[in-house]
Design an enzyme around this catalytic site. Structure first.
Site, PDB file in Angstrom:
ATOM      1  N   ARG A  61      33.621  57.300  31.965  1.00 48.57           N
ATOM      2  CA  ARG A  61      34.698  56.305  32.098  1.00 48.57           C
ATOM      3  C   ARG A  61      34.975  55.658  30.738  1.00 48.57           C
ATOM      4  O   ARG A  61      36.123  55.402  30.383  1.00 48.57           O
ATOM      5  CB  ARG A  61      34.330  55.261  33.158  1.00 48.57           C
ATOM      6  CG  ARG A  61      34.313  55.843  34.564  1.00 48.57           C
ATOM      7  CD  ARG A  61      33.876  54.830  35.594  1.00 48.57           C
ATOM      8  NE  ARG A  61      34.862  53.756  35.735  1.00 48.57           N
ATOM      9  CZ  ARG A  61      34.593  52.643  36.436  1.00 48.57           C
ATOM     10  NH1 ARG A  61      33.401  52.471  36.988  1.00 48.57           N
ATOM     11  NH2 ARG A  61      35.518  51.701  36.566  1.00 48.57           N
ATOM     12  N   HIS A 111      33.594  41.450  36.454  1.00 49.59           N
ATOM     13  CA  HIS A 111      32.725  42.597  36.752  1.00 49.59           C
ATOM     14  C   HIS A 111      32.144  43.205  35.491  1.00 49.59           C
ATOM     15  O   HIS A 111      31.612  44.313  35.524  1.00 49.59           O
ATOM     16  CB  HIS A 111      33.506  43.669  37.528  1.00 49.59           C
ATOM     17  CG  HIS A 111      33.859  43.248  38.904  1.00 49.59           C
ATOM     18  ND1 HIS A 111      34.634  44.015  39.753  1.00 49.59           N
ATOM     19  CD2 HIS A 111      33.551  42.133  39.607  1.00 49.59           C
ATOM     20  CE1 HIS A 111      34.780  43.372  40.897  1.00 49.59           C
ATOM     21  NE2 HIS A 111      34.147  42.236  40.839  1.00 49.59           N
ATOM     22  N   CYS A 141      13.519  44.861  22.356  1.00 54.08           N
ATOM     23  CA  CYS A 141      12.140  44.987  22.883  1.00 54.08           C
ATOM     24  C   CYS A 141      11.578  46.381  22.691  1.00 54.08           C
ATOM     25  O   CYS A 141      10.384  46.613  22.929  1.00 54.08           O
ATOM     26  CB  CYS A 141      12.109  44.608  24.360  1.00 54.08           C
ATOM     27  SG  CYS A 141      12.917  45.800  25.448  1.00 54.08           S
ATOM     28  N   GLY A 178      47.495  44.262  41.538  1.00 57.74           N
ATOM     29  CA  GLY A 178      46.820  45.564  41.508  1.00 57.74           C
ATOM     30  C   GLY A 178      45.408  45.571  42.024  1.00 57.74           C
ATOM     31  O   GLY A 178      44.541  46.232  41.459  1.00 57.74           O
ATOM     32  N   SER A 180      43.007  45.826  45.786  1.00 59.37           N
ATOM     33  CA  SER A 180      43.068  46.136  47.229  1.00 59.37           C
ATOM     34  C   SER A 180      42.581  44.968  48.077  1.00 59.37           C
ATOM     35  O   SER A 180      42.687  45.001  49.297  1.00 59.37           O
ATOM     36  CB  SER A 180      42.209  47.378  47.533  1.00 59.37           C
ATOM     37  OG  SER A 180      40.866  47.125  47.138  1.00 59.37           O
ATOM     38  N   GLU A 206      51.275  48.612  47.082  1.00 59.76           N
ATOM     39  CA  GLU A 206      51.500  48.645  48.547  1.00 59.76           C
ATOM     40  C   GLU A 206      50.739  47.492  49.175  1.00 59.76           C
ATOM     41  O   GLU A 206      49.931  46.853  48.491  1.00 59.76           O
ATOM     42  CB  GLU A 206      51.004  49.978  49.109  1.00 59.76           C
ATOM     43  CG  GLU A 206      49.526  50.205  48.837  1.00 59.76           C
ATOM     44  CD  GLU A 206      49.113  51.669  48.924  1.00 59.76           C
ATOM     45  OE1 GLU A 206      49.974  52.540  49.078  1.00 59.76           O
ATOM     46  OE2 GLU A 206      47.906  51.908  48.808  1.00 59.76           O
TER      47      GLU A 206
HETATM   48  P1  NAD Z   1      30.994  43.574  48.294  1.00 58.29           P
HETATM   49  O1  NAD Z   1      30.669  43.123  49.671  1.00 58.29           O
HETATM   50  O2  NAD Z   1      31.582  42.591  47.371  1.00 58.29           O
HETATM   51  O3  NAD Z   1      31.895  44.847  48.312  1.00 58.29           O
HETATM   52  C1  NAD Z   1      31.775  45.645  49.406  1.00 58.29           C
HETATM   53  C2  NAD Z   1      33.068  46.334  49.421  1.00 58.29           C
HETATM   54  O4  NAD Z   1      32.852  47.495  48.674  1.00 58.29           O
HETATM   55  C3  NAD Z   1      33.512  46.712  50.825  1.00 58.29           C
HETATM   56  O5  NAD Z   1      34.389  45.742  51.335  1.00 58.29           O
HETATM   57  C4  NAD Z   1      34.177  48.018  50.582  1.00 58.29           C
HETATM   58  O6  NAD Z   1      35.523  47.819  50.314  1.00 58.29           O
HETATM   59  C5  NAD Z   1      33.528  48.494  49.300  1.00 58.29           C
HETATM   60  N1  NAD Z   1      32.624  49.568  49.636  1.00 58.29           N
HETATM   61  C6  NAD Z   1      31.354  49.484  50.085  1.00 58.29           C
HETATM   62  N2  NAD Z   1      30.881  50.727  50.295  1.00 58.29           N
HETATM   63  C7  NAD Z   1      31.875  51.565  49.931  1.00 58.29           C
HETATM   64  C8  NAD Z   1      32.026  52.962  49.909  1.00 58.29           C
HETATM   65  N3  NAD Z   1      31.033  53.767  50.282  1.00 58.29           N
HETATM   66  N4  NAD Z   1      33.194  53.490  49.484  1.00 58.29           N
HETATM   67  C9  NAD Z   1      34.189  52.668  49.067  1.00 58.29           C
HETATM   68  N5  NAD Z   1      34.113  51.340  49.079  1.00 58.29           N
HETATM   69  C10 NAD Z   1      32.987  50.825  49.511  1.00 58.29           C
HETATM   70  O7  NAD Z   1      29.714  44.231  47.685  1.00 58.29           O
HETATM   71  P2  NAD Z   1      28.562  43.408  47.080  1.00 58.29           P
HETATM   72  O8  NAD Z   1      27.317  44.168  47.190  1.00 58.29           O
HETATM   73  O9  NAD Z   1      28.597  42.011  47.622  1.00 58.29           O
HETATM   74  O10 NAD Z   1      29.034  43.409  45.517  1.00 58.29           O
HETATM   75  C11 NAD Z   1      28.896  42.187  44.825  1.00 58.29           C
HETATM   76  C12 NAD Z   1      29.800  42.291  43.649  1.00 58.29           C
HETATM   77  O11 NAD Z   1      29.503  43.401  42.782  1.00 58.29           O
HETATM   78  C13 NAD Z   1      31.205  42.592  44.036  1.00 58.29           C
HETATM   79  O12 NAD Z   1      31.795  41.477  44.610  1.00 58.29           O
HETATM   80  C14 NAD Z   1      31.781  42.951  42.694  1.00 58.29           C
HETATM   81  O13 NAD Z   1      32.008  41.748  41.985  1.00 58.29           O
HETATM   82  C15 NAD Z   1      30.667  43.677  42.032  1.00 58.29           C
HETATM   83  N6  NAD Z   1      30.935  45.119  41.992  1.00 58.29           N
HETATM   84  C16 NAD Z   1      31.257  45.723  40.800  1.00 58.29           C
HETATM   85  C17 NAD Z   1      31.439  47.089  40.750  1.00 58.29           C
HETATM   86  C18 NAD Z   1      31.819  47.801  39.472  1.00 58.29           C
HETATM   87  O14 NAD Z   1      31.811  49.041  39.403  1.00 58.29           O
HETATM   88  N7  NAD Z   1      32.206  47.018  38.453  1.00 58.29           N
HETATM   89  C19 NAD Z   1      31.259  47.863  41.871  1.00 58.29           C
HETATM   90  C20 NAD Z   1      30.973  47.193  43.038  1.00 58.29           C
HETATM   91  C21 NAD Z   1      30.782  45.810  43.093  1.00 58.29           C
HETATM   92  N1  APR Z   2      50.839  49.105  40.379  1.00 55.90           N
HETATM   93  C1  APR Z   2      50.365  48.120  41.179  1.00 55.90           C
HETATM   94  N2  APR Z   2      49.336  48.281  42.043  1.00 55.90           N
HETATM   95  C2  APR Z   2      48.754  49.502  42.078  1.00 55.90           C
HETATM   96  C3  APR Z   2      49.186  50.584  41.287  1.00 55.90           C
HETATM   97  C4  APR Z   2      50.281  50.343  40.398  1.00 55.90           C
HETATM   98  N3  APR Z   2      50.792  51.302  39.612  1.00 55.90           N
HETATM   99  N4  APR Z   2      48.430  51.667  41.586  1.00 55.90           N
HETATM  100  C5  APR Z   2      47.554  51.278  42.515  1.00 55.90           C
HETATM  101  N5  APR Z   2      47.760  49.991  42.842  1.00 55.90           N
HETATM  102  C6  APR Z   2      47.045  49.165  43.819  1.00 55.90           C
HETATM  103  C7  APR Z   2      46.613  49.935  45.058  1.00 55.90           C
HETATM  104  O1  APR Z   2      47.633  49.853  46.038  1.00 55.90           O
HETATM  105  C8  APR Z   2      45.355  49.161  45.457  1.00 55.90           C
HETATM  106  O2  APR Z   2      45.688  48.126  46.357  1.00 55.90           O
HETATM  107  O3  APR Z   2      45.877  48.732  43.185  1.00 55.90           O
HETATM  108  C9  APR Z   2      44.848  48.538  44.159  1.00 55.90           C
HETATM  109  C10 APR Z   2      43.580  49.194  43.646  1.00 55.90           C
HETATM  110  O4  APR Z   2      42.561  48.877  44.562  1.00 55.90           O
HETATM  111  P1  APR Z   2      41.077  49.385  44.274  1.00 55.90           P
HETATM  112  O5  APR Z   2      41.121  50.816  43.872  1.00 55.90           O
HETATM  113  O6  APR Z   2      40.257  48.977  45.441  1.00 55.90           O
HETATM  114  O7  APR Z   2      40.644  48.576  42.966  1.00 55.90           O
HETATM  115  P2  APR Z   2      40.172  47.065  42.921  1.00 55.90           P
HETATM  116  O8  APR Z   2      40.861  46.256  43.952  1.00 55.90           O
HETATM  117  O9  APR Z   2      40.279  46.638  41.506  1.00 55.90           O
HETATM  118  O10 APR Z   2      38.604  47.182  43.315  1.00 55.90           O
HETATM  119  C11 APR Z   2      37.860  45.963  43.294  1.00 55.90           C
HETATM  120  O11 APR Z   2      35.802  47.171  43.702  1.00 55.90           O
HETATM  121  O12 APR Z   2      34.458  49.001  43.284  1.00 55.90           O
HETATM  122  C12 APR Z   2      34.685  47.671  43.001  1.00 55.90           C
HETATM  123  O13 APR Z   2      34.089  46.485  41.073  1.00 55.90           O
HETATM  124  C13 APR Z   2      34.955  47.485  41.538  1.00 55.90           C
HETATM  125  O14 APR Z   2      36.459  46.019  40.402  1.00 55.90           O
HETATM  126  C14 APR Z   2      36.363  46.938  41.491  1.00 55.90           C
HETATM  127  C15 APR Z   2      36.457  46.265  42.823  1.00 55.90           C
END
Ligand code: NAD
Ligand code: APR
EC number: 2.3.1.286
Length: 236
Positions: A61, A111, A141, A178, A180, A206
């Site tokens: 990434r 994050h 360390c 942007g 979900s 959406e």
């Molecule tokens: P959380 O409850 O905040 O998130 C759980 C969410 O993760 C669910 O609502 C679902 O949408 C998603 N999720 C869980 N399992 C999944 C799967 N198998 N496939 C797709 N989506 C899935 O989780 P948490 O443990 O409370 O996380 C705490 C915090 O960690 C989050 O709020 C976020 O700030 C952070 N986080 C960061 C990353 C990253 O890659 N930067 C990834 C995940 C969480």
């Molecule tokens: N313009 C506007 N919105 C967009 C576009 C675009 N071109 N393309 C996608 N989207 C929207 C999708 O409709 C979706 O609702 O962006 C959203 C992306 O949602 P996720 O893929 O769930 O990403 P995000 O909401 O940032 O995820 C939250 O989950 O896995 C963890 O830590 C990770 O920061 C991430 C967190």
């Protein structure tokens, strides 16, 4: 909603704002979590269980970021931040640096950031501009296998939350772009805003999980919606 000029703005962005720059989102069709199990790469347990796999996931990434650029949405927010100076809070869930590369100066990465790393042993932090290797030794360390991406994983506590909630409470417009609305605590910010009588606007491709909570939700690509929103706010 008429774009009356707010006195203070709180903006939350998610993966969708970077989608048109070519950065994969998580839960869209074909998103990252449809290709790899988040339990295998985005949890502290995964880091202990399979360090090489976690490093490879984030190294790929990070490498991908060198091939992408900010889009019109990032650039519009940087312009807005410049105009609003201290009365705009920009919080992102994204770990890319596209807001900064577009000119934003005060981005709160709740994050974490791909461009940083820290030692799981002694918490020493450093820039991570290149791949992290499984046998990297911590410069402080000396332990190997402990340097991890400075990214908040599932089950961990996001960064800057006290400041974020303080700034949200004092905003008079909350804009979500942007995301979900699937992951807390970010997904709960709109409810926090509503409880305080703060206007709420969603700009997303959406309807999201939280669209129903917003005073207004506009759907379309961020590269179109965000510049139009910023132009309307800054129009004299
Ligand atoms: P959380 O409850 O905040 O998130 C759980 C969410 O993760 C669910 O609502 C679902 O949408 C998603 N999720 C869980 N399992 C999944 C799967 N198998 N496939 C797709 N989506 C899935 O989780 P948490 O443990 O409370 O996380 C705490 C915090 O960690 C989050 O709020 C976020 O700030 C952070 N986080 C960061 C990353 C990253 O890659 N930067 C990834 C995940 C969480
Ligand atoms: N313009 C506007 N919105 C967009 C576009 C675009 N071109 N393309 C996608 N989207 C929207 C999708 O409709 C979706 O609702 O962006 C959203 C992306 O949602 P996720 O893929 O769930 O990403 P995000 O909401 O940032 O995820 C939250 O989950 O896995 C963890 O830590 C990770 O920061 C991430 C967190």
């Amino acid at each position: 909603m008429t774009e009356r000029r707010p006195s203070s703005l709180f903006i939350l962005t998610g993966a969708g704002i970077s989608a048109e720059s070519g950065v994969e989102t998580f839960r869209d069709k074909g998103g990252l979590w449809s290709k790899v199990r988040l339990e295998d790469v985005a949890t502290p347990e995964a880091f202990v269980r399979d360090l090489a796999r976690v490093q490879a996931f984030y190294n790929a990434r990070r490498a991908g970021l060198s091939a992408v650029s900010p889009n019109a949405a990032h650039e519009a927010l940087a312009r807005l931040e410049h105009e609003f100076a201290g009365t705009l809070t920009l919080v992102t869930q994204n770990i890319d640096d596209l807001h900064e590369r577009a000119g934003a100066r005060r981005v709160l990465h709740m994050h974490g950031e791909l461009a940083k790393a820290f030692c799981n042993g002694c918490a020493e932090r450093r820039d991570a501009t290149r791949d992290l290797a499984v046998d990297d030794a911590c410069p402080a360390c000396g332990k190997t296998g402990t340097m991890r991406p400075d990214v908040v994983w599932f089950g961990e506590i996001p960064y800057h939350m006290d400041l974020i909630l303080e700034r949200l409470a004092s905003a008079d417009l909350f804009v979500s772009i942007g995301t979900s609305g699937a992951v807390y605590p970010a997904a709960g910010f709109v409810s926090e805003a509503r409880q305080r009588g703060i206007r709420t606007l969603e700009l997303n491709l959406e309807p999201s999980d939280g669209s129903w909570q917003f005073d207004e939700a506009r759907h379309g690509p961020a590269s179109r919606l965000v510049p139009a929103f910023v132009d309307a706010i800054l129009r004299p």
